[in-house]
Design a protein around this motif. Structure first.
Motif, PDB file in Angstrom:
ATOM      1  N   CYS A   3       0.857  -1.180   0.000  1.00  0.00           N
ATOM      2  CA  CYS A   3       0.000   0.000   0.000  1.00  0.00           C
ATOM      3  C   CYS A   3       0.892   1.228   0.000  1.00  0.00           C
ATOM      4  O   CYS A   3       1.586   1.492   0.997  1.00  0.00           O
ATOM      5  N   ALA A   4       0.884   1.953  -1.098  1.00  0.00           N
ATOM      6  CA  ALA A   4       1.653   3.190  -1.188  1.00  0.00           C
ATOM      7  C   ALA A   4       0.807   4.329  -0.637  1.00  0.00           C
ATOM      8  O   ALA A   4      -0.325   4.526  -1.074  1.00  0.00           O
ATOM      9  N   THR A   5       1.363   5.052   0.329  1.00  0.00           N
ATOM     10  CA  THR A   5       0.622   6.147   0.954  1.00  0.00           C
ATOM     11  C   THR A   5       1.228   7.481   0.556  1.00  0.00           C
ATOM     12  O   THR A   5       2.440   7.595   0.344  1.00  0.00           O
ATOM     13  N   SER A   6       0.379   8.477   0.463  1.00  0.00           N
ATOM     14  CA  SER A   6       0.861   9.837   0.221  1.00  0.00           C
ATOM     15  C   SER A   6      -0.068  10.820   0.913  1.00  0.00           C
ATOM     16  O   SER A   6      -1.277  10.586   0.997  1.00  0.00           O
TER      17      SER A   6
ATOM     18  N   ILE B   5       2.599   9.315   8.774  1.00  0.00           N
ATOM     19  CA  ILE B   5       2.629   8.018   9.450  1.00  0.00           C
ATOM     20  C   ILE B   5       3.053   8.165  10.904  1.00  0.00           C
ATOM     21  O   ILE B   5       2.527   7.481  11.788  1.00  0.00           O
ATOM     22  N   ARG B   6       3.984   9.067  11.193  1.00  0.00           N
ATOM     23  CA  ARG B   6       4.502   9.241  12.543  1.00  0.00           C
ATOM     24  C   ARG B   6       3.369   9.617  13.489  1.00  0.00           C
ATOM     25  O   ARG B   6       2.655  10.599  13.267  1.00  0.00           O
ATOM     26  N   GLY B   7       3.173   8.790  14.543  1.00  0.00           N
ATOM     27  CA  GLY B   7       2.155   9.058  15.538  1.00  0.00           C
ATOM     28  C   GLY B   7       0.778   8.542  15.182  1.00  0.00           C
ATOM     29  O   GLY B   7      -0.152   8.648  15.989  1.00  0.00           O
ATOM     30  N   ASN B   8       0.638   7.966  14.001  1.00  0.00           N
ATOM     31  CA  ASN B   8      -0.658   7.461  13.550  1.00  0.00           C
ATOM     32  C   ASN B   8      -0.550   5.977  13.201  1.00  0.00           C
ATOM     33  O   ASN B   8       0.492   5.364  13.393  1.00  0.00           O
ATOM     34  N   CYS B   9      -1.625   5.414  12.684  1.00  0.00           N
ATOM     35  CA  CYS B   9      -1.647   3.971  12.416  1.00  0.00           C
ATOM     36  C   CYS B   9      -2.145   3.674  11.009  1.00  0.00           C
ATOM     37  O   CYS B   9      -2.918   4.442  10.431  1.00  0.00           O
TER      38      CYS B   9
ATOM     39  N   ASP C   4       1.260   0.572  14.340  1.00  0.00           N
ATOM     40  CA  ASP C   4       1.485   1.987  14.630  1.00  0.00           C
ATOM     41  C   ASP C   4       2.892   2.373  14.168  1.00  0.00           C
ATOM     42  O   ASP C   4       3.655   1.539  13.692  1.00  0.00           O
ATOM     43  N   SER C   5       3.224   3.635  14.313  1.00  0.00           N
ATOM     44  CA  SER C   5       4.479   4.132  13.753  1.00  0.00           C
ATOM     45  C   SER C   5       5.705   3.623  14.506  1.00  0.00           C
ATOM     46  O   SER C   5       6.828   3.722  13.990  1.00  0.00           O
ATOM     47  N   ASP C   6       5.503   3.068  15.697  1.00  0.00           N
ATOM     48  CA  ASP C   6       6.609   2.478  16.454  1.00  0.00           C
ATOM     49  C   ASP C   6       6.755   0.983  16.191  1.00  0.00           C
ATOM     50  O   ASP C   6       7.663   0.352  16.731  1.00  0.00           O
ATOM     51  N   GLY C   7       5.850   0.435  15.380  1.00  0.00           N
ATOM     52  CA  GLY C   7       5.946  -0.974  15.030  1.00  0.00           C
ATOM     53  C   GLY C   7       5.085  -1.910  15.844  1.00  0.00           C
ATOM     54  O   GLY C   7       5.111  -3.124  15.605  1.00  0.00           O
TER      55      GLY C   7
ATOM     56  N   ASN D 199       8.842   3.174   6.691  1.00  0.00           N
ATOM     57  CA  ASN D 199       8.539   4.577   6.977  1.00  0.00           C
ATOM     58  C   ASN D 199       9.254   5.528   6.021  1.00  0.00           C
ATOM     59  O   ASN D 199       8.756   6.613   5.723  1.00  0.00           O
ATOM     60  N   ALA D 200      10.420   5.123   5.539  1.00  0.00           N
ATOM     61  CA  ALA D 200      11.170   5.984   4.631  1.00  0.00           C
ATOM     62  C   ALA D 200      10.461   6.112   3.285  1.00  0.00           C
ATOM     63  O   ALA D 200      10.515   7.158   2.643  1.00  0.00           O
TER      64      ALA D 200
END
Length: 121
Positions: free
Chosen positions: A21-24, A28-32, A51-54, A72-73
């Motif tokens: 799933c490609a997101t734009s 992502i940081r702090g969300n799910c 979540d953003s921490d895995g 995440n990158a």
């Protein structure tokens, strides 16, 4: 926000598929992010979320067979599906939420992709 799924297809029982799933436009940081599926005549159900921490959540029906991960990158979400069963046949959707907890409830998600079909025979 755009979520674009790929990687679906037809596979025999016991086989594997990897969904992407490609997101734009979504932080992502702090969300799910999550994967959901819907079979004909059935309600949409949560499959896996991260979540953003895995930290992850999985539906009982896929534990030990499916693995959710994210890059995440590259802002890409993945779902590795192994030991597939005919009951895994469904349209699979990627979704994003501003919640900090990797929920499996569809109502908790704000954005959805168009879906990718997975058929297991």
């Amino acid at each position: 926000v755009q979520l674009v799924e790929s990687g679906g297809g037809s596979v025999q029982a016991g086989g594997s598929l990897r969904l992407s799933c490609a997101t734009s436009g979504f932080p992502i940081r702090g969300n799910c992010l999550g994967w959901f599926r819907q079979a004909p005549g059935k309600e949409r159900e949560g499959v896996a979320a991260i979540d953003s921490d895995g930290s992850t959540s999985y539906a009982d029906s896929v534990k030990g067979r499916f693995t959710i991960s994210q890059d995440n990158a590259k802002d890409i979400l993945y779902l590795q599906m192994d030991s597939l069963k005919p009951e895994d046949t469904a349209m699979y959707y990627c979704a994003a939420t501003y919640n900090y907890f990797p929920s499996l409830r569809p109502d908790d998600y704000n954005y959805w992709g168009q879906g990718t079909q997975v058929t297991v025979s």
